[in-house]
Design an enzyme around this catalytic site. Structure first.
Site, short mmCIF file in Angstrom:
data_model
loop_
_atom_site.label_atom_id
_atom_site.label_comp_id
_atom_site.label_asym_id
_atom_site.label_seq_id
_atom_site.Cartn_x
_atom_site.Cartn_y
_atom_site.Cartn_z
N GLY A 1 -1.58 1.83 -6.94
CA GLY A 1 -1.81 0.62 -6.15
C GLY A 1 -3.22 0.51 -5.60
O GLY A 1 -3.53 -0.43 -4.87
N GLU B 1 3.18 -3.19 -11.63
CA GLU B 1 3.10 -1.89 -12.32
C GLU B 1 4.42 -1.14 -12.23
O GLU B 1 4.88 -0.53 -13.20
CB GLU B 1 1.97 -1.05 -11.72
CG GLU B 1 0.59 -1.57 -12.09
CD GLU B 1 -0.54 -0.82 -11.38
OE1 GLU B 1 -1.66 -0.86 -11.90
OE2 GLU B 1 -0.31 -0.23 -10.31
N LYS C 1 -7.46 13.12 -10.37
CA LYS C 1 -6.22 12.49 -9.90
C LYS C 1 -5.08 13.51 -9.73
O LYS C 1 -4.03 13.18 -9.20
CB LYS C 1 -5.78 11.40 -10.88
CG LYS C 1 -6.84 10.36 -11.22
CD LYS C 1 -7.18 9.53 -10.02
CE LYS C 1 -8.23 8.48 -10.24
NZ LYS C 1 -7.90 7.45 -11.18
C1 5RP Z 1 -3.93 -0.17 -9.89
C2 5RP Z 1 -3.63 1.26 -10.04
C3 5RP Z 1 -4.57 2.08 -10.86
O1 5RP Z 1 -3.86 2.63 -11.92
C4 5RP Z 1 -5.16 3.17 -10.03
O2 5RP Z 1 -5.77 2.59 -8.91
C5 5RP Z 1 -6.16 4.00 -10.82
O3 5RP Z 1 -7.28 3.22 -11.10
P1 5RP Z 1 -8.43 3.71 -12.06
O4 5RP Z 1 -7.84 3.84 -13.40
O5 5RP Z 1 -9.46 2.60 -11.97
O6 5RP Z 1 -8.96 5.02 -11.52
O7 5RP Z 1 -2.66 1.78 -9.55
O8 5RP Z 1 -3.03 -0.80 -9.00
#
Ligand code: 5RP
Length: 237
Positions: free
Chosen positions: A98, A106, A124
């Protein structure tokens, strides 16, 4: 490898799971965008009959502009696979999502898929979810009252959190559904499942960014290549 290169490598690795005829959920964010570009190239090259369901206007725009065939959950309520990024994932395949504000679509799309693949860079991966502020989508009506009830729910769980109404360009952030987001900084979430249940019991909360038992594969880009984590028991197909 930079974080972006790791994201790109993970996105590329996700192509292995795509088969002709599949209905594919497309996530939102920079990592998902890498996947969308890679998928579009594969579809062109192999002339694949893939149809995609987007999780945001932004994703819909990118995927359509690259020639991917778009469809809807109304036409296909059960998808084969969803590929998306995440803000955090832990060893139990639980996620925080999010950061880009698309958590509601999602979660609907990923949970309507036979399985969800998360693609991510190494940053992550966490032992305990919660360093990343947890996005909670709420309706704008009565947002202060909703925030107060979220704080009360946290107290019941012996959690202390700082709530911040998300702002973009000086104005309250609006999701694709016209809602707003409260980011809840907790530091650590010892029981994500319980927290998610409590949050979703608060009137005014539309959805929270905890993805519990939805993801079953994580592809993580690292300096040494892409690491694959697979949950022992996949969700039923
Ligand atoms: C969007 C999300 C994205 O998957 C999350 O923020 C990761 O973003 P990124 O791939 O730009 O690192 O949940 O709502």
């Amino acid at each position: 490898m930079t974080a972006d290169e790791q994201k790109k490598a993970a996105a590329q690795a996700a192509l292995e799971y795509i088969r002709p005829g599949m209905k594919v959920g497309l996530g939102t964010g920079s990592t998902a965008n890498h996947f969308i570009r890679a998928l579009a190239a594969k579809v062109r090259l192999e002339n694949l009959d893939i149809e995609c369901v987007p999780t945001s206007g932004q994703t819909n725009q990118l995927a359509s502009s690259l020639g991917l065939r778009m469809t809807t959950l109304e036409k296909h309520p059960l998808l084969d696979v969803t590929v998306d990024g995440a803000d955090e994932f832990d060893g139990n395949f639980q996620l925080i999502k999010g950061g880009g504000g698309a958590l509601l679509a999602e979660k609907i799309v990923a949970s309507s898929s036979r399985y969800m693949i998360v693609i991510a860079d190494q940053s992550k991966q966490v032992e305990t979810l919660g360093k990343f502020p947890l996005p909670v989508e709420v309706v704008p009506f009565g947002v202060k009252a909703t925030a107060w009830k979220i704080e009360r729910a946290l107290r019941l769980l012996n959690l202390t959190g700082k709530l911040v109404l998300r702002v973009k360009d000086g104005k309250p952030f609006r999701t694709d559904n016209g809602n707003t987001i409260i980011d809840v900084s907790l530091g650590a979430i010892p029981d994500p499942n319980r927290l998610s249940i409590y949050l979703n019991n608060v009137p005014g909360v539309v959805e929270d960014g905890l993805f519990i038992d939805i993801c079953s594969i994580v592809l993580m880009g690292t300096d040494k290549g892409v690491e694959t984590f697979k949950k022992a028991a996949h969700r039923p197909s």
